[in-house]
Scaffold this motif. Sequence first.
Motif, PDB file in Angstrom:
ATOM      1  N   GLU A 308       0.830  -1.195   0.000  1.00 25.58           N
ATOM      2  CA  GLU A 308       0.000   0.000   0.000  1.00 25.58           C
ATOM      3  C   GLU A 308       0.866   1.246   0.000  1.00 25.58           C
ATOM      4  O   GLU A 308       1.909   1.291   0.658  1.00 25.58           O
ATOM      5  CB  GLU A 308      -0.919   0.006   1.228  1.00 25.58           C
ATOM      6  CG  GLU A 308      -1.931  -1.138   1.231  1.00 25.58           C
ATOM      7  CD  GLU A 308      -2.738  -1.217   2.506  1.00 25.58           C
ATOM      8  OE1 GLU A 308      -3.887  -1.676   2.446  1.00 25.58           O
ATOM      9  OE2 GLU A 308      -2.223  -0.819   3.571  1.00 25.58           O
ATOM     10  N   ASP A 309       0.432   2.234  -0.746  1.00 27.00           N
ATOM     11  CA  ASP A 309       1.090   3.543  -0.807  1.00 27.00           C
ATOM     12  C   ASP A 309       0.104   4.537  -0.180  1.00 27.00           C
ATOM     13  O   ASP A 309      -0.884   4.919  -0.803  1.00 27.00           O
ATOM     14  CB  ASP A 309       1.381   3.896  -2.263  1.00 27.00           C
ATOM     15  CG  ASP A 309       2.259   5.133  -2.406  1.00 27.00           C
ATOM     16  OD1 ASP A 309       2.324   5.923  -1.442  1.00 27.00           O
ATOM     17  OD2 ASP A 309       2.861   5.323  -3.478  1.00 27.00           O
ATOM     18  N   ILE A 310       0.341   4.918   1.073  1.00 27.54           N
ATOM     19  CA  ILE A 310      -0.625   5.711   1.831  1.00 27.54           C
ATOM     20  C   ILE A 310      -0.147   7.154   1.959  1.00 27.54           C
ATOM     21  O   ILE A 310       0.947   7.413   2.469  1.00 27.54           O
ATOM     22  CB  ILE A 310      -0.879   5.105   3.222  1.00 27.54           C
ATOM     23  CG1 ILE A 310      -1.443   3.687   3.073  1.00 27.54           C
ATOM     24  CG2 ILE A 310      -1.839   5.972   4.029  1.00 27.54           C
ATOM     25  CD1 ILE A 310      -1.678   2.966   4.397  1.00 27.54           C
ATOM     26  N   VAL A 311      -0.961   8.074   1.471  1.00 28.24           N
ATOM     27  CA  VAL A 311      -0.716   9.511   1.581  1.00 28.24           C
ATOM     28  C   VAL A 311      -1.627  10.051   2.675  1.00 28.24           C
ATOM     29  O   VAL A 311      -2.819   9.763   2.694  1.00 28.24           O
ATOM     30  CB  VAL A 311      -1.013  10.220   0.249  1.00 28.24           C
ATOM     31  CG1 VAL A 311      -0.876  11.727   0.388  1.00 28.24           C
ATOM     32  CG2 VAL A 311      -0.093   9.688  -0.853  1.00 28.24           C
ATOM     33  N   ARG A 328       3.672   7.520 -10.373  1.00 29.17           N
ATOM     34  CA  ARG A 328       4.552   7.797  -9.241  1.00 29.17           C
ATOM     35  C   ARG A 328       4.243   6.946  -8.016  1.00 29.17           C
ATOM     36  O   ARG A 328       5.083   6.820  -7.111  1.00 29.17           O
ATOM     37  CB  ARG A 328       4.486   9.280  -8.860  1.00 29.17           C
ATOM     38  CG  ARG A 328       5.003  10.229  -9.929  1.00 29.17           C
ATOM     39  CD  ARG A 328       5.472  11.553  -9.339  1.00 29.17           C
ATOM     40  NE  ARG A 328       4.451  12.225  -8.570  1.00 29.17           N
ATOM     41  CZ  ARG A 328       3.739  13.261  -9.002  1.00 29.17           C
ATOM     42  NH1 ARG A 328       3.915  13.699 -10.243  1.00 29.17           N
ATOM     43  NH2 ARG A 328       2.851  13.849  -8.237  1.00 29.17           N
ATOM     44  N   ASN A 329       3.040   6.383  -7.947  1.00 32.12           N
ATOM     45  CA  ASN A 329       2.696   5.566  -6.780  1.00 32.12           C
ATOM     46  C   ASN A 329       3.394   4.213  -6.857  1.00 32.12           C
ATOM     47  O   ASN A 329       3.812   3.758  -7.924  1.00 32.12           O
ATOM     48  CB  ASN A 329       1.186   5.359  -6.699  1.00 32.12           C
ATOM     49  CG  ASN A 329       0.658   4.570  -7.886  1.00 32.12           C
ATOM     50  OD1 ASN A 329       0.779   5.011  -9.029  1.00 32.12           O
ATOM     51  ND2 ASN A 329       0.077   3.408  -7.626  1.00 32.12           N
ATOM     52  N   PHE A 330       3.483   3.555  -5.708  1.00 32.39           N
ATOM     53  CA  PHE A 330       4.122   2.241  -5.625  1.00 32.39           C
ATOM     54  C   PHE A 330       3.204   1.369  -4.774  1.00 32.39           C
ATOM     55  O   PHE A 330       3.286   1.363  -3.555  1.00 32.39           O
ATOM     56  CB  PHE A 330       5.509   2.376  -4.992  1.00 32.39           C
ATOM     57  CG  PHE A 330       6.408   1.181  -5.184  1.00 32.39           C
ATOM     58  CD1 PHE A 330       5.899  -0.078  -5.474  1.00 32.39           C
ATOM     59  CD2 PHE A 330       7.779   1.316  -5.067  1.00 32.39           C
ATOM     60  CE1 PHE A 330       6.724  -1.167  -5.645  1.00 32.39           C
ATOM     61  CE2 PHE A 330       8.633   0.230  -5.233  1.00 32.39           C
ATOM     62  CZ  PHE A 330       8.108  -1.015  -5.523  1.00 32.39           C
ATOM     63  N   GLY A 331       2.331   0.625  -5.426  1.00 33.12           N
ATOM     64  CA  GLY A 331       1.345  -0.176  -4.722  1.00 33.12           C
ATOM     65  C   GLY A 331      -0.023   0.486  -4.779  1.00 33.12           C
ATOM     66  O   GLY A 331      -0.234   1.462  -5.495  1.00 33.12           O
ATOM     67  N   LYS A 332      -0.968  -0.059  -4.018  1.00 33.08           N
ATOM     68  CA  LYS A 332      -2.320   0.487  -3.974  1.00 33.08           C
ATOM     69  C   LYS A 332      -2.300   1.859  -3.318  1.00 33.08           C
ATOM     70  O   LYS A 332      -1.875   2.004  -2.173  1.00 33.08           O
ATOM     71  CB  LYS A 332      -3.240  -0.464  -3.194  1.00 33.08           C
ATOM     72  CG  LYS A 332      -4.612   0.124  -2.884  1.00 33.08           C
ATOM     73  CD  LYS A 332      -5.358   0.539  -4.138  1.00 33.08           C
ATOM     74  CE  LYS A 332      -6.568   1.395  -3.804  1.00 33.08           C
ATOM     75  NZ  LYS A 332      -7.131   2.048  -4.980  1.00 33.08           N
TER      76      LYS A 332
END
Length: 343
Positions: A308-311, A328-332
């Motif tokens: 997961e990529d959590i912002v 640019r994200n890495f994962g969900k």
Amino acid sequence: MTVTNRQILLKSRPVGEPTEDNFKLVETPLPEPGPGQFRVRVIYMSLDPYMRGRMGAEKSYAASAELGQPMVGGGVGVVEVSNNEQFKPGDYVVCYSGWQSYCLSDGTGVMKLDPANAPISTGLGVLGMPGLTAYYGLLEIGKPQPGETVVVAAASGAVGSVVGQIARIKGCRAVGIAGSKEKCDFVTGELGFDACVNYKDPDFREKLAAACPNGIDVYFENVGGKVLEAVIPLFNDDARMPLCGLISQYNMTELPQGVNKLPALLRAILTHRLLIQGFIISYHFKHQPAFLKDAGGWIREGKLKYREDIVKGIENAPEAFIGLLQGRNFGKLLVQVSDDPTR
């Protein structure tokens, strides 16, 4: 008690790539739930490529997001106040919340989550819509057979990562395509794909061919563009292509310049008897019970992994979404809107 609801509204429709000017952060009062309703405090908000299509006014498979209204999308949250006997305060749910910190619901399309079974965030990822998309598209359209080669674009993403792992579970050779060495290393080292090729490498076509010495039997399409162009010459007879997404084209304002590749694709469809089938997962939710049973078991057995990529912060959702469309994200990709009591 009236609560203050923070919302990201669709301010204007983008032309080409979205910008932060297309969005507007507002604070509005949220009334108490009416009869049969309940209030959800959103904890995680999902960001997905399909949202780019919903920002436009063009006719599509679903209605466009409305100007001046919260951007559309799924969320996971906790019920705080309820006038609905089916949903009690303290229940964790996945719902179609939109881009906001609270929402009201009458229970339509809402599913309860058990934090004891899996982190609640997975209800938006590996155990949610992206996971079901991978499961249905690969197994029902791709129909992989043991020993076949399955290639998946955007292999480190929420859908692609699940596709490749299920392919391995079903006895196939899984080859991923991703956009960096770091992502490719994750796909092979952590997720267990047999190979992964960086589409940004100058010799991408040659490396993809080398990774698929026996050709391609199933290609799970998420990207389009030059990735698909490299796949076309490698199709085997009777190959299948579940068409899930075309993220390389979502920001296009005109047809791409250069050689027309459509004749090559049509020739491959004819001479190799290819099956290409597009699908929208919202039409196939009847497969959800089987998916949850299988995927839950695979996770417990360590056969299905996720990232997961959590912002943090709803105010950062527009920038994160723009980054998603740029890879640019890495994962969900998730936005954490409020505290998660389960972690």
